[in-house]
Design an enzyme around this catalytic site. Structure first.
Site, mmCIF file in Angstrom:
data_model
loop_
_atom_site.group_PDB
_atom_site.id
_atom_site.type_symbol
_atom_site.label_atom_id
_atom_site.label_comp_id
_atom_site.label_asym_id
_atom_site.label_seq_id
_atom_site.Cartn_x
_atom_site.Cartn_y
_atom_site.Cartn_z
ATOM 1 C CE1 TYR A 174 -4.868 -2.098 5.215
ATOM 2 C CE2 TYR A 174 -3.817 0.007 4.721
ATOM 3 C CZ TYR A 174 -4.382 -1.183 4.294
ATOM 4 O OH TYR A 174 -4.451 -1.461 2.948
ATOM 5 C CB SER A 176 -0.870 -0.007 1.271
ATOM 6 O OG SER A 176 -1.509 1.234 1.477
#
Length: 252
Positions: free
Chosen positions: A156, A143
């Site tokens: 996260y 990501s």
């Protein structure tokens, strides 16, 4: 066009979004595709889309945080298709938008078990099979938050930094074994996870679009195209890298 004829690809988290787009893209390039995920109805829908387009695919219900499931996923793939050439470890979950000091132990376990342990277990068993064959290629979903941080989602963010480390270390470990291991780093992409992260609110979606230099969020197919390239012989001298698909987010 990239020719994956005769090759077998696994996509974890292939039930929707980026995973589904990648499974379809692999099949369009001639690969036989194994779609895996926890949601069987959505997984079978991905398979149906591929078969309706003339491709070959099947679904295996898999929880990547459970080693027995992951081993069974690989064993079943080899049993049916005889080999494993490509793996896209895409299964992931998003974090709650809350203060780090408010997050319970259960939230840590939930995120890390899927995003980190799931990638580690998947690579562990994929690599065993690829070593038997003497070759293979793996792409993990990282990501933009594996490269920079966002204060609202610390766990996260930590999980995606861990994916970056796993990808690089494994790529180095198996570089001489004919196995290439890379990652793809999406920005905000129009998926179910994006809907969850924004609460489906137009204002939040507009904000996320605005923080990307291109002024929009990406589409699953745009990430899938990068994944397919990394999986192909056209990326034959690329390993240990993360290809950002982020509308310029990291460049700023």
């Amino acid at each position: 066009m990239m020719n994956f004829s005769g090759k077998v690809a696994i996509v974890t988290g292939g039930t929707s979004g980026i995973g589904r787009a990648a499974a379809i893209a692999y099949a369009q390039q001639g690969a036989k595709v194994v779609v895996t995920g926890r949601r069987s109805i959505e997984g079978e829908e991905t398979v149906k889309i591929i078969k309706n387009d003339g491709g070959e695919a099947f679904f295996i219900q898999t929880d990547v945080s459970q080693e027995a499931d992951v081993k069974a996923m690989i064993d079943k793939t080899v049993e049916i298709f005889g080999r494993l050439d490509i793996a896209f470890n895409n299964a992931g979950t998003y974090g709650e938008n809350s203060s780090l000091s408010d997050q319970p132990d259960s939230e840590y376990e939930r995120i890390m078990n899927v995003n980190v342990k799931g990638v580690w277990l998947s690579m562990k068993h994929e690599i065993v099979q690829m070593l038997k064959q003497g070759n293979g290629t793996i792409v993990n979903t990282s990501s933009i938050l594996g490269v920079v941080a966002m204060p609202s989602v610390p766990l996260y963010t930590a999980s995606k930094y861990a994916v970056e480390g796993l990808t690089k270390a494994a790529a180095l470990q198996y570089a001489k074994s004919g196995i290439r291991i890379n990652a793809v780093g999406p920005g905000a992409i129009a998926t179910d996870m994006f809907e969850t992260a924004t609460g489906g609110q137009d204002e939040a979606k507009a904000y996320m679009a605005g923080i990307h230099p291109m002024g929009r969020v990406g589409q699953p197919a745009e990430v899938a195209n990068a994944v397919v390239w990394l999986s192909s012989d056209r990326a034959s001298f690329v390993t240990g890298e993360t290809l950002m698909v982020d509308g310029g987010y990291i460049a700023q």
